[in-house]
Motif scaffolding. Sequence first.
Motif, short mmCIF file in Angstrom:
data_model
loop_
_atom_site.label_atom_id
_atom_site.label_comp_id
_atom_site.label_asym_id
_atom_site.label_seq_id
_atom_site.Cartn_x
_atom_site.Cartn_y
_atom_site.Cartn_z
N VAL A 15 44.95 30.70 36.52
CA VAL A 15 45.32 32.09 36.73
C VAL A 15 45.72 32.71 35.39
O VAL A 15 46.47 32.12 34.61
N CYS A 16 45.20 33.92 35.13
CA CYS A 16 45.50 34.62 33.88
C CYS A 16 46.95 35.10 33.87
O CYS A 16 47.42 35.71 34.82
N ASN A 17 47.64 34.82 32.76
CA ASN A 17 49.03 35.25 32.59
C ASN A 17 49.15 36.76 32.48
O ASN A 17 50.17 37.34 32.80
N THR A 18 48.11 37.38 31.97
CA THR A 18 48.17 38.80 31.65
C THR A 18 47.73 39.69 32.81
O THR A 18 48.47 40.57 33.25
N CYS A 19 46.52 39.46 33.34
CA CYS A 19 46.01 40.38 34.36
C CYS A 19 45.95 39.77 35.76
O CYS A 19 45.65 40.46 36.73
N GLY A 20 46.21 38.46 35.88
CA GLY A 20 46.24 37.83 37.19
C GLY A 20 44.88 37.40 37.71
O GLY A 20 44.77 36.90 38.83
N GLU A 21 43.84 37.58 36.91
CA GLU A 21 42.51 37.11 37.29
C GLU A 21 42.54 35.60 37.49
O GLU A 21 43.17 34.88 36.73
N SER A 22 41.87 35.13 38.55
CA SER A 22 41.89 33.68 38.79
C SER A 22 40.49 33.10 38.69
O SER A 22 39.50 33.77 38.95
N LYS A 30 40.29 30.72 28.47
CA LYS A 30 40.69 32.13 28.27
C LYS A 30 40.14 32.98 29.41
O LYS A 30 39.08 32.72 29.95
N CYS A 31 40.87 34.01 29.74
CA CYS A 31 40.46 34.93 30.80
C CYS A 31 39.18 35.66 30.41
O CYS A 31 39.07 36.16 29.29
N SER A 32 38.22 35.70 31.33
CA SER A 32 36.94 36.34 31.03
C SER A 32 37.07 37.86 31.04
O SER A 32 36.21 38.57 30.53
N LEU A 33 38.15 38.37 31.62
CA LEU A 33 38.33 39.82 31.70
C LEU A 33 39.10 40.36 30.50
O LEU A 33 38.67 41.30 29.84
N CYS A 34 40.26 39.76 30.21
CA CYS A 34 41.12 40.34 29.18
C CYS A 34 41.35 39.41 28.00
O CYS A 34 41.96 39.80 27.02
N GLY A 35 40.86 38.16 28.09
CA GLY A 35 41.05 37.23 26.98
C GLY A 35 42.43 36.60 26.94
O GLY A 35 42.76 35.89 26.00
N GLY A 36 43.23 36.85 27.97
CA GLY A 36 44.58 36.29 28.04
C GLY A 36 44.53 34.80 28.34
O GLY A 36 43.49 34.24 28.67
N ALA A 37 45.68 34.13 28.22
CA ALA A 37 45.76 32.69 28.46
C ALA A 37 45.74 32.40 29.95
O ALA A 37 46.41 33.07 30.74
ZN LIG Z 1 43.18 38.37 32.19
#
Ligand SMILES: [Zn+2]
Length: 77
Positions: free
Chosen positions: A39-46, A6-13
Amino acid sequence: MTSLPKCSLCGGAMKAGHTPFTIDFEKGVVVIRHVPAQVCNTCGESWIEDVTSAQLEIRVKAAQSGQRQFEVIDMAI
Ligand SMILES: [Zn+2]
């Protein structure tokens, strides 16, 4: 049982993908393209895995020992 990261920033996949990575050091800049990453599907965090960052470190050290101020490395090649 394995859970998807899970994304550490937004919790997205997080999904397997690629991300560019830039290192700015005293003598110049090293840009590494197509680094395998989650890579996060939601915010693009990698998020780059430890194994990959170890490989990055070797590449960056090699580039830093060169004379060029700007080096572009493509991990996809
Ligand atoms: Zn994210």
